[in-house]
Design a protein around this motif. Structure first.
Motif, PDB file in Angstrom:
ATOM      1  N   VAL A  36       4.029   5.310   0.248  1.00 47.70           N
ATOM      2  CA  VAL A  36       2.718   4.988   0.804  1.00 47.70           C
ATOM      3  C   VAL A  36       2.653   3.506   1.137  1.00 47.70           C
ATOM      4  O   VAL A  36       2.941   2.653   0.285  1.00 47.70           O
ATOM      5  N   HIS A  37       2.282   3.221   2.365  1.00 47.95           N
ATOM      6  CA  HIS A  37       2.071   1.843   2.795  1.00 47.95           C
ATOM      7  C   HIS A  37       0.719   1.764   3.477  1.00 47.95           C
ATOM      8  O   HIS A  37       0.379   2.627   4.300  1.00 47.95           O
ATOM      9  N   ILE A  79       1.642   6.216   6.127  1.00 44.28           N
ATOM     10  CA  ILE A  79       1.167   4.882   6.459  1.00 44.28           C
ATOM     11  C   ILE A  79      -0.293   5.014   6.856  1.00 44.28           C
ATOM     12  O   ILE A  79      -0.640   5.808   7.720  1.00 44.28           O
ATOM     13  N   ALA A  80      -1.136   4.235   6.183  1.00 45.10           N
ATOM     14  CA  ALA A  80      -2.572   4.274   6.443  1.00 45.10           C
ATOM     15  C   ALA A  80      -3.035   2.915   6.952  1.00 45.10           C
ATOM     16  O   ALA A  80      -2.475   1.881   6.584  1.00 45.10           O
ATOM     17  N   GLN A  86      -8.713  -4.999   0.373  1.00 48.47           N
ATOM     18  CA  GLN A  86      -8.387  -4.210  -0.815  1.00 48.47           C
ATOM     19  C   GLN A  86      -7.934  -2.789  -0.467  1.00 48.47           C
ATOM     20  O   GLN A  86      -8.755  -1.907  -0.269  1.00 48.47           O
ATOM     21  N   PRO A  87      -6.630  -2.551  -0.396  1.00 45.06           N
ATOM     22  CA  PRO A  87      -6.108  -1.241  -0.017  1.00 45.06           C
ATOM     23  C   PRO A  87      -6.040  -0.211  -1.148  1.00 45.06           C
ATOM     24  O   PRO A  87      -5.592   0.908  -0.935  1.00 45.06           O
ATOM     25  N   ALA A  88      -6.497  -0.552  -2.337  1.00 45.61           N
ATOM     26  CA  ALA A  88      -6.367   0.363  -3.478  1.00 45.61           C
ATOM     27  C   ALA A  88      -7.033   1.709  -3.226  1.00 45.61           C
ATOM     28  O   ALA A  88      -6.506   2.750  -3.621  1.00 45.61           O
ATOM     29  N   HIS A  89      -8.180   1.707  -2.564  1.00 44.05           N
ATOM     30  CA  HIS A  89      -8.884   2.967  -2.309  1.00 44.05           C
ATOM     31  C   HIS A  89      -8.087   3.878  -1.376  1.00 44.05           C
ATOM     32  O   HIS A  89      -8.078   5.096  -1.563  1.00 44.05           O
ATOM     33  N   GLU A  90      -7.412   3.294  -0.384  1.00 44.76           N
ATOM     34  CA  GLU A  90      -6.571   4.082   0.523  1.00 44.76           C
ATOM     35  C   GLU A  90      -5.408   4.704  -0.247  1.00 44.76           C
ATOM     36  O   GLU A  90      -5.070   5.868  -0.038  1.00 44.76           O
TER      37      GLU A  90
END
Length: 146
Positions: A36-37, A79-80, A86-90
């Motif tokens: 996951v990126h 890849i999102a 803050q990418p933690a939620h993704e």
């Protein structure tokens, strides 16, 4: 115990260090490995931008997924896109979507200053993840200061 393991990466050396832990766990538990990126977009005066190395990171991850497959793992690449710091939620959302039993990631990516300004992804992920999170520390410095 683990059927699906997420390796969350920003393409940094510390994230690569966490990959070794994720590979060991995936091998030991015969688990699938989801790479996951999160491509972080941030606002500028002219619109949204991404980190300049984003295309390099994506190409590197495609190569890693291919090598994982060659090594007998069952990898997939997710890849999102994310606007903001803050990418933690993704990462948590993807872990939830794939039914992850575990998330593995490094403790620091873009560097200590960015970490201070943007906040710690790992710390936030500990609060929002749907499963346990393994935080792999950065490699100890080879320079000892007195």
């Amino acid at each position: 115990m683990f059927d699906t393991i997420v390796w969350a990466t920003d393409g940094s050396r510390n994230a690569d260090r966490a990959l070794e832990v994720a590979k060991t766990l995936a091998h030991d538990h015969e688990a699938s490995l989801v790479v996951v990126h999160v491509a972080q977009h941030y606002a500028t005066k002219t619109g949204l931008a991404v980190y300049p190395d984003e295309e390099v990171v994506k190409a590197k991850l495609e190569e890693i997924v291919q090598q994982l497959s060659n090594d007998g793992f069952r990898p997939t690449l997710r890849i999102a896109d994310h606007v903001g710091p803050q990418p933690a939620h993704e990462i948590a959302d993807i872990a939830r979507e794939v039914g992850a039993d575990l998330i593995v990631m490094g403790t620091r990516g873009h560097g200590p200053i960015a970490g201070l300004v943007l906040g710690s992804v790992v710390l936030r992920l500990l609060h929002v993840a749907p499963c346990p999170v393994v935080a792999v520390p950065a490699a100890p410095s080879s320079h000892i200061q007195s």
